[in-house]
Design a protein around this motif. Structure first.
Motif, mmCIF file in Angstrom:
data_model
loop_
_atom_site.group_PDB
_atom_site.id
_atom_site.type_symbol
_atom_site.label_atom_id
_atom_site.label_comp_id
_atom_site.label_asym_id
_atom_site.label_seq_id
_atom_site.Cartn_x
_atom_site.Cartn_y
_atom_site.Cartn_z
ATOM 1 N N LEU A 208 -35.479 -28.434 -23.671
ATOM 2 C CA LEU A 208 -34.916 -27.627 -24.642
ATOM 3 C C LEU A 208 -34.666 -28.417 -25.864
ATOM 4 O O LEU A 208 -34.841 -27.652 -27.039
ATOM 5 C CB LEU A 208 -33.280 -27.379 -24.131
ATOM 6 C CG LEU A 208 -32.438 -26.438 -25.013
ATOM 7 C CD1 LEU A 208 -33.100 -25.016 -25.214
ATOM 8 C CD2 LEU A 208 -31.165 -26.412 -24.390
ATOM 9 N N ILE B 285 -26.681 -23.890 -21.835
ATOM 10 C CA ILE B 285 -27.846 -24.416 -20.764
ATOM 11 C C ILE B 285 -26.908 -25.128 -19.559
ATOM 12 O O ILE B 285 -27.333 -24.965 -18.330
ATOM 13 C CB ILE B 285 -28.860 -24.842 -21.336
ATOM 14 C CG1 ILE B 285 -29.379 -23.894 -22.292
ATOM 15 C CG2 ILE B 285 -29.734 -25.676 -20.515
ATOM 16 C CD1 ILE B 285 -30.215 -22.791 -21.494
ATOM 17 N N LEU B 286 -26.359 -26.076 -19.915
ATOM 18 C CA LEU B 286 -25.752 -27.122 -18.980
ATOM 19 C C LEU B 286 -24.450 -26.334 -17.981
ATOM 20 O O LEU B 286 -24.701 -26.651 -16.865
ATOM 21 C CB LEU B 286 -25.184 -28.244 -19.724
ATOM 22 C CG LEU B 286 -26.158 -29.262 -20.241
ATOM 23 C CD1 LEU B 286 -25.353 -30.447 -21.247
ATOM 24 C CD2 LEU B 286 -27.009 -29.807 -19.293
ATOM 25 N N LEU C 184 -32.933 -29.268 -13.763
ATOM 26 C CA LEU C 184 -31.965 -28.936 -14.537
ATOM 27 C C LEU C 184 -32.058 -30.137 -15.799
ATOM 28 O O LEU C 184 -32.186 -29.710 -17.078
ATOM 29 C CB LEU C 184 -30.541 -29.162 -14.301
ATOM 30 C CG LEU C 184 -29.262 -29.106 -15.105
ATOM 31 C CD1 LEU C 184 -29.741 -27.735 -15.948
ATOM 32 C CD2 LEU C 184 -27.946 -29.049 -14.796
ATOM 33 N N THR D 35 -35.169 -26.995 -29.966
ATOM 34 C CA THR D 35 -34.152 -26.918 -30.751
ATOM 35 C C THR D 35 -34.569 -27.838 -32.032
ATOM 36 O O THR D 35 -34.183 -27.561 -32.963
ATOM 37 C CB THR D 35 -32.813 -27.141 -30.195
ATOM 38 O OG1 THR D 35 -32.970 -28.530 -29.473
ATOM 39 C CG2 THR D 35 -32.366 -26.287 -29.105
ATOM 40 N N LEU E 42 -24.795 -23.087 -17.097
ATOM 41 C CA LEU E 42 -25.492 -22.220 -16.367
ATOM 42 C C LEU E 42 -26.263 -23.141 -15.445
ATOM 43 O O LEU E 42 -26.235 -22.680 -14.022
ATOM 44 C CB LEU E 42 -26.415 -21.422 -17.183
ATOM 45 C CG LEU E 42 -25.746 -20.228 -17.860
ATOM 46 C CD1 LEU E 42 -26.787 -19.469 -18.806
ATOM 47 C CD2 LEU E 42 -25.144 -19.187 -16.700
ATOM 48 N N GLY E 43 -26.773 -24.021 -15.663
ATOM 49 C CA GLY E 43 -27.556 -24.960 -14.771
ATOM 50 C C GLY E 43 -26.746 -25.710 -13.858
ATOM 51 O O GLY E 43 -27.148 -25.708 -12.615
ATOM 52 N N PHE F 253 -35.186 -29.374 -17.602
ATOM 53 C CA PHE F 253 -35.311 -28.117 -18.515
ATOM 54 C C PHE F 253 -34.377 -28.461 -19.867
ATOM 55 O O PHE F 253 -34.561 -27.964 -21.080
ATOM 56 C CB PHE F 253 -34.416 -26.990 -17.744
ATOM 57 C CG PHE F 253 -34.536 -25.765 -18.395
ATOM 58 C CD1 PHE F 253 -35.439 -24.844 -18.423
ATOM 59 C CD2 PHE F 253 -33.317 -25.300 -19.161
ATOM 60 C CE1 PHE F 253 -35.658 -23.861 -19.365
ATOM 61 C CE2 PHE F 253 -33.250 -23.942 -19.749
ATOM 62 C CZ PHE F 253 -34.361 -23.313 -19.799
ATOM 63 N N ASN F 254 -33.250 -29.437 -19.436
ATOM 64 C CA ASN F 254 -32.589 -29.605 -20.867
ATOM 65 C C ASN F 254 -33.176 -30.662 -21.563
ATOM 66 O O ASN F 254 -33.020 -30.489 -22.919
ATOM 67 C CB ASN F 254 -31.399 -30.559 -20.482
ATOM 68 C CG ASN F 254 -30.197 -30.504 -21.486
ATOM 69 O OD1 ASN F 254 -30.005 -29.905 -22.277
ATOM 70 N ND2 ASN F 254 -29.326 -31.828 -21.259
ATOM 71 N N TYR G 53 -25.866 -23.864 -27.518
ATOM 72 C CA TYR G 53 -27.174 -23.618 -26.555
ATOM 73 C C TYR G 53 -26.872 -24.780 -25.686
ATOM 74 O O TYR G 53 -27.202 -24.431 -24.335
ATOM 75 C CB TYR G 53 -28.235 -23.552 -27.432
ATOM 76 C CG TYR G 53 -28.706 -22.234 -27.879
ATOM 77 C CD1 TYR G 53 -28.560 -21.152 -27.491
ATOM 78 C CD2 TYR G 53 -29.320 -22.258 -29.434
ATOM 79 C CE1 TYR G 53 -28.927 -19.904 -27.857
ATOM 80 C CE2 TYR G 53 -29.530 -21.164 -29.799
ATOM 81 C CZ TYR G 53 -29.544 -20.070 -29.194
ATOM 82 O OH TYR G 53 -29.840 -18.667 -29.779
ATOM 83 N N SER G 54 -26.583 -25.984 -26.077
ATOM 84 C CA SER G 54 -26.647 -26.841 -25.014
ATOM 85 C C SER G 54 -25.628 -26.847 -23.983
ATOM 86 O O SER G 54 -25.818 -27.136 -22.762
ATOM 87 C CB SER G 54 -26.435 -28.252 -25.851
ATOM 88 O OG SER G 54 -27.447 -28.775 -26.554
#
Length: 138
Positions: free
Chosen positions: A95, A70-71, A88, A99, A73-74, A91-92, A66-67
């Motif tokens: 996250l 996300i990174l 970004l 999690t 796509l971000g 948002f991280n 997931y990390s």
């Protein structure tokens, strides 16, 4: 827990009746029974440890995936000027708040199972009817 209680019960029974065991020459028989129960306990513990470690590694793997997603796509959105770098990072960070409780829930599951087994064993003991004492009047 059940295997542990079986071996404990066998050892206590052996020690409480040690005079009978010695007089009848059953030492080797009891040692063999205790050894067999101990190996059964070890097999169960090893299988539990394998499942527990597999579960923990799976949780860490999913978290890492997931990390990375996300990174990735971000960073693509930041490069295309669709997202600011601060957004970004925010948002991280958010996250992590999602999690972390999920990881803690996954780590709580084996403890809940152990508590459930302990509860079942305790209920077995509590449902046994007690012996009635005869009252003697002098």
């Amino acid at each position: 827990m059940q295997k542990n209680s079986e071996i404990s019960s066998l050892i206590v029974d052996s020690l409480s009746g040690i005079e009978t065991v010695k007089s009848m020459g059953w030492e080797n028989n009891y040692i063999a029974k205790i050894t067999q129960k101990y190996f059964e306990l070890m097999k169960v513990n090893i299988s539990f440890a394998k499942v527990y470690l597999l579960q923990q590694n799976l949780v860490l793997y999913v978290d890492a995936i997931y990390s990375v997603i996300i990174l990735w796509l971000g960073s693509r959105l930041v490069i295309n000027n669709n997202l600011l770098l601060g957004q970004l990072i925010t948002f991280n960070a958010l996250l992590v708040f999602l999690t972390t409780p999920l990881k803690e829930l996954a780590q709580l599951q084996p403890k809940i199972q152990a508590a459930s087994v302990a509860n079942d064993r305790l209920n077995e003991i509590l449902t046994i009817s007690s012996e009635k004492k005869n009252e003697v009047n002098y």
